[in-house]
Each structure stands twice: as structure tokens, then as C-alpha cells.
Scaffold this motif. Structure first.
Motif, PDB file in Angstrom:
ATOM      1  N   ILE A   1      30.783  85.395  97.802  1.00 38.19           N
ATOM      2  CA  ILE A   1      30.526  86.512  96.891  1.00 38.19           C
ATOM      3  C   ILE A   1      30.245  85.980  95.483  1.00 38.19           C
ATOM      4  O   ILE A   1      29.304  86.416  94.820  1.00 38.19           O
TER       5      ILE A   1
ATOM      6  N   LEU B   1      26.774  90.352 109.527  1.00 39.19           N
ATOM      7  CA  LEU B   1      27.789  89.309 109.585  1.00 39.19           C
ATOM      8  C   LEU B   1      27.304  88.145 110.449  1.00 39.19           C
ATOM      9  O   LEU B   1      27.501  86.976 110.106  1.00 39.19           O
TER      10      LEU B   1
ATOM     11  N   LEU C   1      33.484  93.853 103.326  1.00 34.75           N
ATOM     12  CA  LEU C   1      32.179  93.720 102.682  1.00 34.75           C
ATOM     13  C   LEU C   1      31.276  94.929 102.882  1.00 34.75           C
ATOM     14  O   LEU C   1      30.235  95.032 102.244  1.00 34.75           O
TER      15      LEU C   1
ATOM     16  N   VAL D   1      36.342  91.511 108.008  1.00 36.39           N
ATOM     17  CA  VAL D   1      35.298  91.039 107.095  1.00 36.39           C
ATOM     18  C   VAL D   1      34.232  92.120 106.927  1.00 36.39           C
ATOM     19  O   VAL D   1      33.798  92.419 105.809  1.00 36.39           O
ATOM     20  N   ARG D   2      33.818  92.715 108.039  1.00 37.31           N
ATOM     21  CA  ARG D   2      32.803  93.774 107.979  1.00 37.31           C
ATOM     22  C   ARG D   2      33.291  94.945 107.138  1.00 37.31           C
ATOM     23  O   ARG D   2      32.541  95.496 106.326  1.00 37.31           O
TER      24      ARG D   2
ATOM     25  N   ILE E   1      35.027  83.617 101.859  1.00 36.96           N
ATOM     26  CA  ILE E   1      34.389  84.909 101.568  1.00 36.96           C
ATOM     27  C   ILE E   1      34.270  85.093 100.058  1.00 36.96           C
ATOM     28  O   ILE E   1      33.219  85.487  99.544  1.00 36.96           O
ATOM     29  N   GLN E   2      35.340  84.774  99.333  1.00 37.00           N
ATOM     30  CA  GLN E   2      35.321  84.893  97.878  1.00 37.00           C
ATOM     31  C   GLN E   2      34.281  83.955  97.268  1.00 37.00           C
ATOM     32  O   GLN E   2      33.569  84.325  96.337  1.00 37.00           O
TER      33      GLN E   2
ATOM     34  N   ILE F   1      29.576  95.710 105.698  1.00 34.95           N
ATOM     35  CA  ILE F   1      28.358  95.244 106.365  1.00 34.95           C
ATOM     36  C   ILE F   1      28.442  95.515 107.864  1.00 34.95           C
ATOM     37  O   ILE F   1      29.517  95.740 108.416  1.00 34.95           O
TER      38      ILE F   1
END
Length: 111
Positions: free
Chosen positions: A98, A69, A62, A58-59, A94-95, A64
Motif C-alpha cells: 500500500i 488478489l 483492501l 485480505v480481500r 500488505i502495508q 478487492i
């Protein structure tokens, strides 16, 4: 004497024949086929291969930091599931996050 439908001009190694003339209809068909194939390739590549991903993924996805996070988890912006000591995130969540935070561009240049 044989009649050839071959031109005297050759491009590269291949010679051009009269029956190989490209029409506007041929170009339109080619364009449609190409667009369909490209659309399929794009759709296949945008579809995530996994439903659940780990924090590191995920990091990276994205761009980040671990702290950011953690903040997304703490403030409820990004739902997660914890199994043992590992945290998993649903790609759809996640989508959604966003999309929810999407900012539309200004269309006018008023000053």
C-alpha cells in the motif's frame, strides 16, 4: 456565621466553588493528557493483532475481488505463503504494498 466559598449559581446538580476555577494551565494540561490518551488509543487500534492473515481477510481489508488478489500474487505485488491449500499474507507485506503504491496529492492548482 460561616463563610462559604460556594457561589449561588449551580449548574445541574453540582455547585461551583471558587477553588474549582479552571485556568489556562489546567486547560493546557488537560489537552496534553487527552492527546496522549488519544494517540495511545489510535496506535493500539492501528497495530494489527495478527501477523498472518488469509485471503478472505485480505480481500475484505483492501476491498478487492478474488481475481484482483490473484493478480497481485501473480505479478509479484503481494508476497504470500502457502501452507497446504491455504494462502497466508504477512500484514507487513500488505502495508508495504500500500505504501509503495501511494500517490501524493497535488499541492498546486496550476491550469
Amino acid at each position: 456565621m460561616t463563610l462559604k466559598s460556594e457561589r449561588d449559581v449551580s449548574y445541574g446538580r453540582e455547585k461551583i466553588f471558587r477553588d474549582q476555577i479552571v485556568t489556562i494551565g489546567d486547560l493546557k494540561d488537560f489537552k496534553e493528557d487527552l492527546l496522549q490518551q488519544l494517540s495511545k488509543i489510535v496506535a493500539d487500534n492501528l497495530t494489527p493483532t495478527k501477523k498472518w492473515i488469509k485471503s478472505a481477510e485480505v480481500r475484505e481489508l483492501l476491498g478487492i475481488s478474488p481475481g484482483t488478489l490473484q493478480n497481485l500474487r501473480d505479478n509479484g505485488s503481494l508476497p504470500y505463503t502457502k501452507v497446504g491449500g491455504t494462502i497466508f499474507y504477512d500484514v507487513k507485506d500488505i502495508q508495504k504494498m500500500i505504501s509503495k503504491n501511494k500517490v501524493t496529492a497535488l499541492t498546486r492548482f496550476d491550469r
